[in-house]
Design a protein around this motif. Structure first.
Motif, PDB file in Angstrom:
ATOM      1  N   HIS A   5      43.221  40.599  35.534  1.00 45.68           N
ATOM      2  CA  HIS A   5      44.334  39.988  36.751  1.00 45.68           C
ATOM      3  C   HIS A   5      44.672  39.052  35.433  1.00 45.68           C
ATOM      4  O   HIS A   5      46.173  39.032  35.922  1.00 45.68           O
TER       5      HIS A   5
ATOM      6  N   TYR B 187      41.234  46.777  44.087  1.00 44.61           N
ATOM      7  CA  TYR B 187      40.193  47.519  43.688  1.00 44.61           C
ATOM      8  C   TYR B 187      39.926  45.809  42.641  1.00 44.61           C
ATOM      9  O   TYR B 187      40.283  45.237  42.090  1.00 44.61           O
ATOM     10  N   GLN B 188      38.892  45.688  42.880  1.00 42.21           N
ATOM     11  CA  GLN B 188      38.290  44.327  42.172  1.00 42.21           C
ATOM     12  C   GLN B 188      37.560  44.677  41.131  1.00 42.21           C
ATOM     13  O   GLN B 188      36.220  44.514  40.512  1.00 42.21           O
ATOM     14  N   GLU B 189      38.429  44.304  39.850  1.00 37.57           N
ATOM     15  CA  GLU B 189      38.530  44.403  38.827  1.00 37.57           C
ATOM     16  C   GLU B 189      38.257  43.290  38.345  1.00 37.57           C
ATOM     17  O   GLU B 189      37.884  42.359  38.787  1.00 37.57           O
ATOM     18  N   ASP B 190      37.423  43.351  36.948  1.00 39.99           N
ATOM     19  CA  ASP B 190      37.791  41.867  36.052  1.00 39.99           C
ATOM     20  C   ASP B 190      39.131  40.840  35.939  1.00 39.99           C
ATOM     21  O   ASP B 190      39.706  41.001  35.587  1.00 39.99           O
ATOM     22  N   SER B 191      38.461  39.323  36.471  1.00 37.77           N
ATOM     23  CA  SER B 191      39.049  38.794  36.831  1.00 37.77           C
ATOM     24  C   SER B 191      40.195  38.572  34.883  1.00 37.77           C
ATOM     25  O   SER B 191      40.999  38.243  35.558  1.00 37.77           O
TER      26      SER B 191
ATOM     27  N   TYR C   6      49.544  46.167  33.757  1.00 36.37           N
ATOM     28  CA  TYR C   6      47.725  46.460  34.584  1.00 36.37           C
ATOM     29  C   TYR C   6      47.285  47.145  33.126  1.00 36.37           C
ATOM     30  O   TYR C   6      45.484  47.254  32.702  1.00 36.37           O
TER      31      TYR C   6
ATOM     32  N   GLN D  82      43.890  46.021  30.740  1.00 39.81           N
ATOM     33  CA  GLN D  82      42.392  46.177  30.954  1.00 39.81           C
ATOM     34  C   GLN D  82      42.495  46.425  29.827  1.00 39.81           C
ATOM     35  O   GLN D  82      40.746  46.908  28.955  1.00 39.81           O
TER      36      GLN D  82
ATOM     37  N   PHE E 235      45.739  44.189  42.110  1.00 37.54           N
ATOM     38  CA  PHE E 235      44.409  43.170  42.835  1.00 37.54           C
ATOM     39  C   PHE E 235      43.867  43.792  43.949  1.00 37.54           C
ATOM     40  O   PHE E 235      42.800  43.538  43.194  1.00 37.54           O
ATOM     41  N   ASP E 236      43.852  43.792  44.365  1.00 36.50           N
ATOM     42  CA  ASP E 236      43.415  43.243  46.202  1.00 36.50           C
ATOM     43  C   ASP E 236      43.079  45.526  46.150  1.00 36.50           C
ATOM     44  O   ASP E 236      42.285  44.891  46.900  1.00 36.50           O
TER      45      ASP E 236
END
Length: 282
Positions: free
Chosen positions: A166, A159-163, A195, A199, A156-157
């Motif tokens: 997460h 790559y700024q993925e869609d919340s 993960y 996705q 998570f830290d």
């Protein structure tokens, strides 16, 4: 160095429950799931942190890699795992309180109706202590439990993925303890499977397939880029695999972990687990 607690997939065909009793692999997996569900409900009612419950769930699966479910009832082992976790994870609870809540769960009664001095609670305390002795033997006093959740935080830290990814990945990692993944794969493999599956669930059925997301190299890596096209940007769908620099052997393990998760979700009642609905369509 390979951990003593990471077993090959074939070990599920040779557990004590399967080898020494009438258990089938399918029945053992089902009863393990039920046992962990009981463990989670017990831990939640005791107000334990999730980290303690995940530790207890891992011990539960480790226990049954060495002892048969026919010899030790899943609820007794679950209660003993919870009680031990309250000590090692510094969230202490009295044995009598654990036994009271456990008795309430077993009988389906409110805990306020379970008298702390009742014979049933006394008996359950003894069962928890006796089972704990066998649990300590099974664990070889090795209480250290690595978590896929810690690996997910790193992902998570990085790559700024869609919340939503997460949230899904976190929930899938929770559910993974209802399967034996924690005794089959290292945390990085489990975290990557969670993960990637998250996705895919968020991106939808028309997005990159699971196979494409975990391939050792991008599907188009061997194809020339037409002169009129700009260079491709990093493939977000393959982020987990590329982040860890997985080998082909690692990718195969992620694929196996995904198969176990998908099999688990396909067997769930969507009314009781609505968050899992998109996962059954992956």
């Amino acid at each position: 160095m390979q951990s003593q607690w990471v077993f090959p997939l074939s070990a599920l065909q040779q557990t004590p429950s399967v080898v020494t009793s009438s258990y089938s692999v399918a029945k053992e997996l089902y009863d393990r799931s039920r046992g962990v569900e009981f463990l989670f409900r017990l831990g939640s009612s005791l107000g334990l942190p999730t980290s303690a419950m995940f530790t207890a769930a891992t011990w539960f699966h480790r226990f049954f890699m060495r002892f048969s479910m026919e010899d030790y009832h899943r609820q007794d082992v679950a209660a003993s795992c919870i009680f031990l976790a309250t000590k090692t994870e510094e969230c202490g609870r009295k044995l009598r309180d654990v036994a009271r809540v456990c008795q309430a769960k077993i009988t389906g009664k409110d805990v306020s109706l379970i008298h702390s001095e009742s014979p049933e609670v006394d008996q359950l305390q003894n069962v928890i202590l006796l089972t704990e002795e066998v649990l300590l033997e099974a664990l070889c006093f090795d209480f250290v439990v690595p978590s896929p959740h810690a690996e997910l935080i790193d992902l998570f830290d990085a790559y700024q993925e869609d919340s939503r990814v997460h949230d899904y990945a976190w929930s899938i990692a929770h559910d993974s303890y209802r399967t034996p993944l924690c005794v089959l794969f290292p945390p990085r493999i489990i975290a990557s499977a969670c993960y990637v599956l998250a996705q895919r669930a968020v991106d939808g059925p028309h997005s990159a397939s699971l196979d494409a997301r975990i391939s050792a190299s991008p599907p188009s890596a061997s194809l020339p880029t037409p002169p009129s096209h700009k260079p491709a940007s990093p493939d977000a769908s393959r982020f987990a695999v590329e982040y860890y620099g997985f080998t082909e052997d690692d990718v195969a393990k992620v694929s196996d972990a995904l198969s176990i998760l998908l099999e688990y979700y396909s067997a769930q009642d969507m009314q009781n687990a609505p968050h899992a609905a998109p996962l059954t369509m992956v």
